[in-house]
Design a protein around this motif. Sequence first.
Motif, PDB file in Angstrom:
ATOM      1  N   ASN A  50       0.870  -1.174   0.000  1.00  0.00           N
ATOM      2  CA  ASN A  50       0.000   0.000   0.000  1.00  0.00           C
ATOM      3  C   ASN A  50       0.911   1.229   0.000  1.00  0.00           C
ATOM      4  OD1 ASN A  50      -1.827   2.022   0.555  1.00  0.00           O
ATOM      5  ND2 ASN A  50      -2.104   1.428   2.719  1.00  0.00           N
ATOM      6  N   TYR A  51       1.140   1.817  -1.165  1.00  0.00           N
ATOM      7  CA  TYR A  51       2.143   2.890  -1.256  1.00  0.00           C
ATOM      8  C   TYR A  51       1.682   3.992  -2.198  1.00  0.00           C
ATOM      9  CZ  TYR A  51       3.506   1.824  -6.017  1.00  0.00           C
ATOM     10  OH  TYR A  51       3.483   1.686  -7.372  1.00  0.00           O
ATOM     11  N   HIS A  52       2.400   5.110  -2.071  1.00  0.00           N
ATOM     12  CA  HIS A  52       2.113   6.236  -2.940  1.00  0.00           C
ATOM     13  C   HIS A  52       3.436   6.906  -3.294  1.00  0.00           C
ATOM     14  CE1 HIS A  52      -0.328   9.359  -4.668  1.00  0.00           C
ATOM     15  NE2 HIS A  52       0.415  10.267  -4.068  1.00  0.00           N
ATOM     16  N   ILE A  53       3.610   7.291  -4.565  1.00  0.00           N
ATOM     17  CA  ILE A  53       4.853   7.983  -4.938  1.00  0.00           C
ATOM     18  C   ILE A  53       4.642   9.479  -4.804  1.00  0.00           C
ATOM     19  CG2 ILE A  53       6.598   8.374  -6.718  1.00  0.00           C
ATOM     20  CD1 ILE A  53       5.729   5.760  -8.044  1.00  0.00           C
ATOM     21  N   SER A  54       5.603  10.117  -4.140  1.00  0.00           N
ATOM     22  CA  SER A  54       5.587  11.570  -4.012  1.00  0.00           C
ATOM     23  C   SER A  54       6.848  12.055  -4.728  1.00  0.00           C
ATOM     24  CB  SER A  54       5.615  11.899  -2.519  1.00  0.00           C
ATOM     25  OG  SER A  54       5.510  13.252  -2.292  1.00  0.00           O
ATOM     26  N   PHE A  55       6.685  12.725  -5.834  1.00  0.00           N
ATOM     27  CA  PHE A  55       7.837  13.106  -6.658  1.00  0.00           C
ATOM     28  C   PHE A  55       8.582  14.289  -6.017  1.00  0.00           C
ATOM     29  CE2 PHE A  55       9.546  15.788 -10.155  1.00  0.00           C
ATOM     30  CZ  PHE A  55      10.501  14.897 -10.625  1.00  0.00           C
ATOM     31  N   ALA A  56       9.897  14.168  -5.900  1.00  0.00           N
ATOM     32  CA  ALA A  56      10.703  15.241  -5.304  1.00  0.00           C
ATOM     33  C   ALA A  56      10.839  16.381  -6.318  1.00  0.00           C
ATOM     34  CB  ALA A  56      12.071  14.703  -4.907  1.00  0.00           C
ATOM     35  N   THR A  57       9.999  17.390  -6.130  1.00  0.00           N
ATOM     36  CA  THR A  57       9.946  18.516  -7.074  1.00  0.00           C
ATOM     37  C   THR A  57      11.294  19.208  -7.229  1.00  0.00           C
ATOM     38  OG1 THR A  57       7.691  18.830  -6.329  1.00  0.00           O
ATOM     39  CG2 THR A  57       8.628  20.609  -7.595  1.00  0.00           C
ATOM     40  N   LYS A  58      12.118  19.146  -6.180  1.00  0.00           N
ATOM     41  CA  LYS A  58      13.416  19.811  -6.275  1.00  0.00           C
ATOM     42  C   LYS A  58      14.260  19.224  -7.397  1.00  0.00           C
ATOM     43  CE  LYS A  58      14.218  18.259  -1.999  1.00  0.00           C
ATOM     44  NZ  LYS A  58      13.490  16.998  -1.812  1.00  0.00           N
ATOM     45  N   SER A  59      14.004  17.966  -7.760  1.00  0.00           N
ATOM     46  CA  SER A  59      14.833  17.365  -8.807  1.00  0.00           C
ATOM     47  C   SER A  59      14.461  17.902 -10.186  1.00  0.00           C
ATOM     48  CB  SER A  59      14.709  15.842  -8.782  1.00  0.00           C
ATOM     49  OG  SER A  59      13.397  15.442  -9.113  1.00  0.00           O
ATOM     50  N   ASN A  60      13.202  18.272 -10.350  1.00  0.00           N
ATOM     51  CA  ASN A  60      12.774  18.850 -11.629  1.00  0.00           C
ATOM     52  C   ASN A  60      11.448  19.572 -11.415  1.00  0.00           C
ATOM     53  OD1 ASN A  60      11.566  19.243 -14.268  1.00  0.00           O
ATOM     54  ND2 ASN A  60      13.222  17.958 -15.022  1.00  0.00           N
ATOM     55  N   GLU A  68       2.332  15.800 -16.077  1.00  0.00           N
ATOM     56  CA  GLU A  68       2.374  14.428 -16.608  1.00  0.00           C
ATOM     57  C   GLU A  68       2.432  13.421 -15.458  1.00  0.00           C
ATOM     58  OE1 GLU A  68       1.881  13.576 -19.574  1.00  0.00           O
ATOM     59  OE2 GLU A  68       2.575  15.148 -20.928  1.00  0.00           O
ATOM     60  N   LEU A  69       3.222  13.743 -14.438  1.00  0.00           N
ATOM     61  CA  LEU A  69       3.353  12.823 -13.306  1.00  0.00           C
ATOM     62  C   LEU A  69       2.043  12.741 -12.531  1.00  0.00           C
ATOM     63  CD1 LEU A  69       6.948  13.828 -12.145  1.00  0.00           C
ATOM     64  CD2 LEU A  69       6.276  11.703 -13.263  1.00  0.00           C
ATOM     65  N   LYS A  70       1.398  13.884 -12.416  1.00  0.00           N
ATOM     66  CA  LYS A  70       0.099  13.903 -11.717  1.00  0.00           C
ATOM     67  C   LYS A  70      -0.883  12.966 -12.425  1.00  0.00           C
ATOM     68  CE  LYS A  70      -3.416  17.147 -10.172  1.00  0.00           C
ATOM     69  NZ  LYS A  70      -4.533  16.492 -10.852  1.00  0.00           N
ATOM     70  N   ASN A  71      -0.826  12.989 -13.753  1.00  0.00           N
ATOM     71  CA  ASN A  71      -1.709  12.110 -14.521  1.00  0.00           C
ATOM     72  C   ASN A  71      -1.381  10.636 -14.307  1.00  0.00           C
ATOM     73  OD1 ASN A  71      -2.997  14.332 -15.492  1.00  0.00           O
ATOM     74  ND2 ASN A  71      -1.822  14.425 -17.411  1.00  0.00           N
ATOM     75  N   MET A  72      -0.180  10.374 -13.825  1.00  0.00           N
ATOM     76  CA  MET A  72       0.185   8.977 -13.521  1.00  0.00           C
ATOM     77  C   MET A  72      -0.103   8.670 -12.056  1.00  0.00           C
ATOM     78  SD  MET A  72       3.863   8.547 -15.362  1.00  0.00           S
ATOM     79  CE  MET A  72       4.247   9.474 -16.835  1.00  0.00           C
ATOM     80  N   ASN A  73      -0.860   9.552 -11.406  1.00  0.00           N
ATOM     81  CA  ASN A  73      -1.252   9.333 -10.008  1.00  0.00           C
ATOM     82  C   ASN A  73      -0.083   9.467  -9.031  1.00  0.00           C
ATOM     83  OD1 ASN A  73      -3.170   8.895  -8.121  1.00  0.00           O
ATOM     84  ND2 ASN A  73      -2.983   6.652  -8.187  1.00  0.00           N
ATOM     85  N   ILE A  74       0.828  10.362  -9.378  1.00  0.00           N
ATOM     86  CA  ILE A  74       1.985  10.613  -8.517  1.00  0.00           C
ATOM     87  C   ILE A  74       1.775  11.976  -7.843  1.00  0.00           C
ATOM     88  CG2 ILE A  74       4.477  11.146  -8.627  1.00  0.00           C
ATOM     89  CD1 ILE A  74       4.703   8.971 -10.757  1.00  0.00           C
ATOM     90  N   GLY A  75       2.101  12.061  -6.567  1.00  0.00           N
ATOM     91  CA  GLY A  75       1.978  13.327  -5.845  1.00  0.00           C
ATOM     92  C   GLY A  75       3.305  14.063  -5.821  1.00  0.00           C
ATOM     93  N   VAL A  76       3.401  15.107  -4.989  1.00  0.00           N
ATOM     94  CA  VAL A  76       4.658  15.865  -4.941  1.00  0.00           C
ATOM     95  C   VAL A  76       5.168  16.092  -3.527  1.00  0.00           C
ATOM     96  CG1 VAL A  76       4.801  17.199  -7.080  1.00  0.00           C
ATOM     97  CG2 VAL A  76       3.244  17.958  -5.282  1.00  0.00           C
ATOM     98  N   ASP A  77       6.486  16.079  -3.451  1.00  0.00           N
ATOM     99  CA  ASP A  77       7.193  16.494  -2.236  1.00  0.00           C
ATOM    100  C   ASP A  77       7.726  17.879  -2.544  1.00  0.00           C
ATOM    101  OD1 ASP A  77       9.672  17.054  -0.842  1.00  0.00           O
ATOM    102  OD2 ASP A  77      10.657  15.360  -1.802  1.00  0.00           O
TER     103      ASP A  77
END
Length: 411
Positions: A50-60, A68-77
């Motif tokens: 049971n997991y969720h990806i939070s994309f590290a915005t600092k990287s890009n 695009e990432l949001k559309n893949m159901n990824i959140g943000v850090d």
Amino acid sequence: MIQYKNKELHLDNISVGQLSKDKATPFYLYSFDQIKKNVKMVQEVFEGVNYHISFATKSNNNLYLLEELKNMNIGVDIVSKGEFEAAKLVGFHNDEVIVNGNGKTLEFLSELVDFQPKAINIDSKEEIERLEQIVNTRQKEVSVAIRINPDVDPVTHPYISTGLKKNKFGIDMDSAKGIIEKYNSHPYIKIKGLHLHIGSQLLSVSPYEDAYQKTHEFMLSLKEHGLEFVNIGGGWGIDYEKNGNSFPLDEYKDRVIPILKNINLEIILELGRFIIGNAGVLVSKVEYVKETPYKTFVVTDASMASLIRPSLYNGYHHMYPQFEGDNTEKVDVVGPLCETGDRLAEDRDLSIPNHDDLLVICDAGAYGYSMSSNYNFSFRPAEYLLKDGEIKEIRPREDINDLVKYYKVNK
Ligand code: LLP
């Protein structure tokens, strides 16, 4: 993604010559296919968790890529007011936003209390006290996670290690216990999670295993206090040197996933580099090749202003000349800025390009554009996305107006 065909370099099956037509160099180019592949690899490792990806915005921080990432159901850090505004603009739901970083200002914390992110990661006792002042005055609940500093060595560049007790991040476990006891029944501060991020560009599983094992019991003991999730940070490395030394996904699946499954709470994974790093290149142009009695310098229009990782961390980025050559020579690849440290590669074996040829600098998708600067009043490069065979400009190149817009000429 990158290969020579008939001696010319191709990215996602399109020649770089073709891709660069009518574009000012240097520019960043991202491959949507590669991003998708990277996300899929993560999904395969976490299957059944049971997991969720939070994309590290600092990287890009390109907003189109975030979309695009949001559309893949990824959140943000996010770690700053700027990244916060970016996340809102892209339309991330409050539940998809995790707030990291230290030194959060009162104003920022106050805005976050209005926004209600999934969690504000608390970096210190001082920070939770700051937040307490705000929520007590405003009588508003907020969800937080406590960032633990597990004191493990991530075996990476010292500038990007974060989970050693000498690093500025997080709270040692004993103090964390004290904080959790103190705020356990606070009317407004709701401790919902634990967070630990030990460093970046890790190529071994052991530091993760150590960190999660070290904190495992603590996590389990907090379940009865209402802990809902564990944020295990990011840091998966990529194969910059192109020698097959990539992040050992199978080993992670065998050794780390069972520990995470055993915790039996929602897992948040904060990856940046692994998702976007190898999906981006910096396409530069060779101005000329300077020969001296001591060295050969390939002088490009990319510089430490467009990509600072080689200068800052001695970071290695593999490079491909536009045309495949038969012999290589040892060269330094340098930019045009007035600084000796403006060097993208040192003593690199490269086949000597001709002037005006392109030189593609790999693995620049993470911490490339987002760490670029205007040093020497350089214009930040444009960014393009290659998706479904089409190339789209997703951020224009800066021009002089961007750099002087604060300056009012009253004549
Ligand atoms: N979570 C936290 C709390 C972080 O501080 C970082 C990165 C990440 C997640 C994402 O790490 P990643 O998965 O991208 O490794 N500028 C350096 C990297 C600095 C990383 C800072 N924190 C570089 O160019 O290598």
